[in-house]
Design a protein around this motif. Structure first.
Motif, short mmCIF file in Angstrom:
data_model
loop_
_atom_site.label_atom_id
_atom_site.label_comp_id
_atom_site.label_asym_id
_atom_site.label_seq_id
_atom_site.Cartn_x
_atom_site.Cartn_y
_atom_site.Cartn_z
N PHE A 1 47.51 34.98 33.69
CA PHE A 1 46.50 34.15 33.99
C PHE A 1 45.28 34.05 33.21
O PHE A 1 45.15 35.38 32.88
CB PHE A 1 46.03 34.07 35.55
CG PHE A 1 47.18 33.75 36.27
CD1 PHE A 1 47.40 32.62 36.74
CD2 PHE A 1 47.80 34.73 36.84
CE1 PHE A 1 48.66 32.39 37.60
CE2 PHE A 1 48.85 34.46 38.15
CZ PHE A 1 49.13 33.48 38.08
N TYR A 2 44.46 33.07 32.83
CA TYR A 2 43.39 33.25 32.14
C TYR A 2 42.35 32.88 33.28
O TYR A 2 42.64 32.05 34.01
CB TYR A 2 43.32 31.96 31.00
CG TYR A 2 41.92 32.06 30.27
CD1 TYR A 2 41.49 32.89 29.49
CD2 TYR A 2 41.14 30.83 30.81
CE1 TYR A 2 40.29 32.71 28.87
CE2 TYR A 2 39.93 31.00 30.19
CZ TYR A 2 39.31 31.91 29.25
OH TYR A 2 38.05 31.79 28.56
N VAL A 3 41.37 33.76 33.38
CA VAL A 3 40.36 33.70 34.44
C VAL A 3 38.94 33.11 34.02
O VAL A 3 38.35 33.71 33.02
CB VAL A 3 40.19 35.14 35.17
CG1 VAL A 3 39.32 34.86 36.31
CG2 VAL A 3 41.52 35.64 35.84
N MET A 4 38.57 32.08 34.61
CA MET A 4 37.15 31.50 34.38
C MET A 4 36.37 32.15 35.38
O MET A 4 36.66 31.89 36.63
CB MET A 4 37.22 30.17 34.14
CG MET A 4 38.10 29.90 32.81
SD MET A 4 38.96 28.30 33.23
CE MET A 4 40.47 28.54 34.19
N LYS A 5 34.89 32.35 35.26
CA LYS A 5 33.90 32.75 36.37
C LYS A 5 32.69 31.50 36.12
O LYS A 5 31.77 31.92 35.62
CB LYS A 5 33.44 34.07 36.03
CG LYS A 5 34.09 35.01 36.88
CD LYS A 5 33.50 36.27 36.51
CE LYS A 5 33.12 37.08 37.75
NZ LYS A 5 33.62 37.44 38.87
N PRO A 6 32.94 30.34 36.74
CA PRO A 6 31.71 29.53 36.86
C PRO A 6 30.70 29.94 37.71
O PRO A 6 29.44 29.34 37.23
CB PRO A 6 32.37 28.17 37.46
CG PRO A 6 33.47 28.63 38.18
CD PRO A 6 34.13 29.97 37.78
N ALA A 7 30.77 30.83 38.63
CA ALA A 7 29.75 31.44 39.30
C ALA A 7 30.09 32.95 39.64
O ALA A 7 31.08 33.22 39.44
CB ALA A 7 29.67 30.68 40.68
N PRO A 8 29.05 33.71 39.75
CA PRO A 8 29.23 35.08 40.07
C PRO A 8 30.25 35.57 41.24
O PRO A 8 31.08 36.41 41.09
CB PRO A 8 27.94 35.56 40.52
CG PRO A 8 26.96 34.50 39.92
CD PRO A 8 27.53 33.15 39.87
N ALA A 9 30.35 34.52 42.41
CA ALA A 9 31.17 34.89 43.38
C ALA A 9 32.54 34.08 43.34
O ALA A 9 33.04 34.10 44.25
CB ALA A 9 30.31 34.86 44.71
N PHE A 10 32.71 33.25 42.30
CA PHE A 10 33.96 32.43 42.21
C PHE A 10 34.74 32.43 41.13
O PHE A 10 34.24 32.58 39.91
CB PHE A 10 33.39 30.97 42.52
CG PHE A 10 34.60 29.93 42.98
CD1 PHE A 10 35.38 30.10 44.24
CD2 PHE A 10 35.02 29.33 42.07
CE1 PHE A 10 36.16 29.11 44.33
CE2 PHE A 10 36.20 28.31 42.23
CZ PHE A 10 36.68 28.54 43.54
N ASN A 11 36.06 32.61 41.01
CA ASN A 11 36.80 32.50 39.74
C ASN A 11 37.83 31.33 39.89
O ASN A 11 38.28 31.23 40.92
CB ASN A 11 37.90 33.71 39.89
CG ASN A 11 37.03 35.10 39.84
OD1 ASN A 11 35.99 35.13 39.08
ND2 ASN A 11 37.41 36.23 40.24
N TYR A 12 38.14 30.78 39.00
CA TYR A 12 39.33 29.76 38.66
C TYR A 12 40.18 30.44 37.73
O TYR A 12 39.82 31.24 37.10
CB TYR A 12 38.93 28.53 37.92
CG TYR A 12 38.02 27.78 38.61
CD1 TYR A 12 38.49 26.88 39.64
CD2 TYR A 12 36.71 27.46 38.21
CE1 TYR A 12 37.61 26.01 40.35
CE2 TYR A 12 35.80 26.55 38.85
CZ TYR A 12 36.40 25.74 39.95
OH TYR A 12 35.32 24.98 40.52
N TYR A 13 41.43 30.29 38.06
CA TYR A 13 42.31 31.00 37.04
C TYR A 13 43.58 29.90 36.79
O TYR A 13 44.16 29.07 37.60
CB TYR A 13 43.06 32.16 37.62
CG TYR A 13 43.67 32.03 38.78
CD1 TYR A 13 45.01 31.87 38.98
CD2 TYR A 13 42.95 32.55 40.14
CE1 TYR A 13 45.64 32.11 40.23
CE2 TYR A 13 43.51 32.70 41.23
CZ TYR A 13 45.00 32.33 41.36
OH TYR A 13 45.46 32.35 42.52
N ALA A 14 44.36 29.89 35.46
CA ALA A 14 45.31 28.96 35.12
C ALA A 14 46.32 29.93 34.51
O ALA A 14 45.88 30.66 33.68
CB ALA A 14 44.87 27.90 34.57
N GLY A 15 47.70 29.63 34.62
CA GLY A 15 48.50 30.24 33.88
C GLY A 15 50.02 29.91 34.61
O GLY A 15 50.37 29.00 34.95
N ALA A 16 51.03 30.97 34.61
CA ALA A 16 52.33 31.03 34.76
C ALA A 16 52.82 32.02 35.60
O ALA A 16 52.22 32.97 35.57
CB ALA A 16 53.26 30.61 33.44
#
Length: 193
Positions: free
Chosen positions: A98-113
């Protein structure tokens, strides 16, 4: 003279591009790998209660975070015994990237397979055994809320294809190979010691 000027220009352009890339690479190498452990619960596990389900829906995960990259091996096991003498088990081994994105210090989005293999063994009431191998490939997106720096709650949606392998017993086909396209919703709890 023109060739020397062209070479100098190419060299300066390479240095200009390489300098920020080297700084970014150094910053990424300073980031230590973070290893955790987690469990998933299938949010829509209506078929998981049936003994005919061959894929373990609840699994154990080992998230390994390195900068913006997450590699997450997984292990699932499912077994049952029937009163009449039949039994079955399946062992699922998988991995996600997964590629992990951090839009906020306490929250992660991730996308992958995610990709995995499921090894199935069945025994019917007459004592005949059958085995086969299933294969799953799914695109996945998810979010993770860091309740504390070491504990997170999350959810993941998957859209994938599962190939259920042919089950054979002594060369005789018990169940032919089939495939399905499906969605899965998972709820995650992860702990980072």
């Amino acid at each position: 003279m023109i060739r020397s000027l062209a070479r100098a220009t190419v060299l300066l352009a390479a240095l200009a591009v390489a300098s920020p890339a080297l700084a970014e690479e150094k910053a990424a190498s300073d980031t230590k790998a973070q290893v955790g452990i987690g469990v998933s619960i299938d949010a829509f596990d209506f078929a998981g209660l049936a003994i005919t389900n061959r894929l373990p829906t609840n699994q154990i995960y080992v998230p390994i975070n390195i900068g913006v990259l997450r590699i997450e091996p997984s292990l699932g096991y499912f077994s049952y015994d029937e009163d009449a003498g039949g039994s079955g088990s399946s062992l699922f081994l998988g991995v996600g990237g997964f590629y992990v994105m951090k839009p906020a210090p306490a929250f992660n989005y991730y996308a992958g397979a995610r990709i995995g293999f499921n090894f199935v063994n069945l025994k019917n009431t007459g004592g005949a055994t059958a085995s086969g191998t299933d294969f799953r490939l799914a695109a996945a997106v998810g979010g993770e809320w860091m309740a504390t720096p070491r504990f997170s709650l999350g959810a993941e949606a998957q859209f994938g294809r599962t190939g259920y392998g042919q089950l054979e017993s002594a060369g005789v086909v018990i169940q032919p190979a089939v495939s399905s396209v499906n969605t899965v919703g998972l709820v995650f709890v992860r702990f980072y010691p």
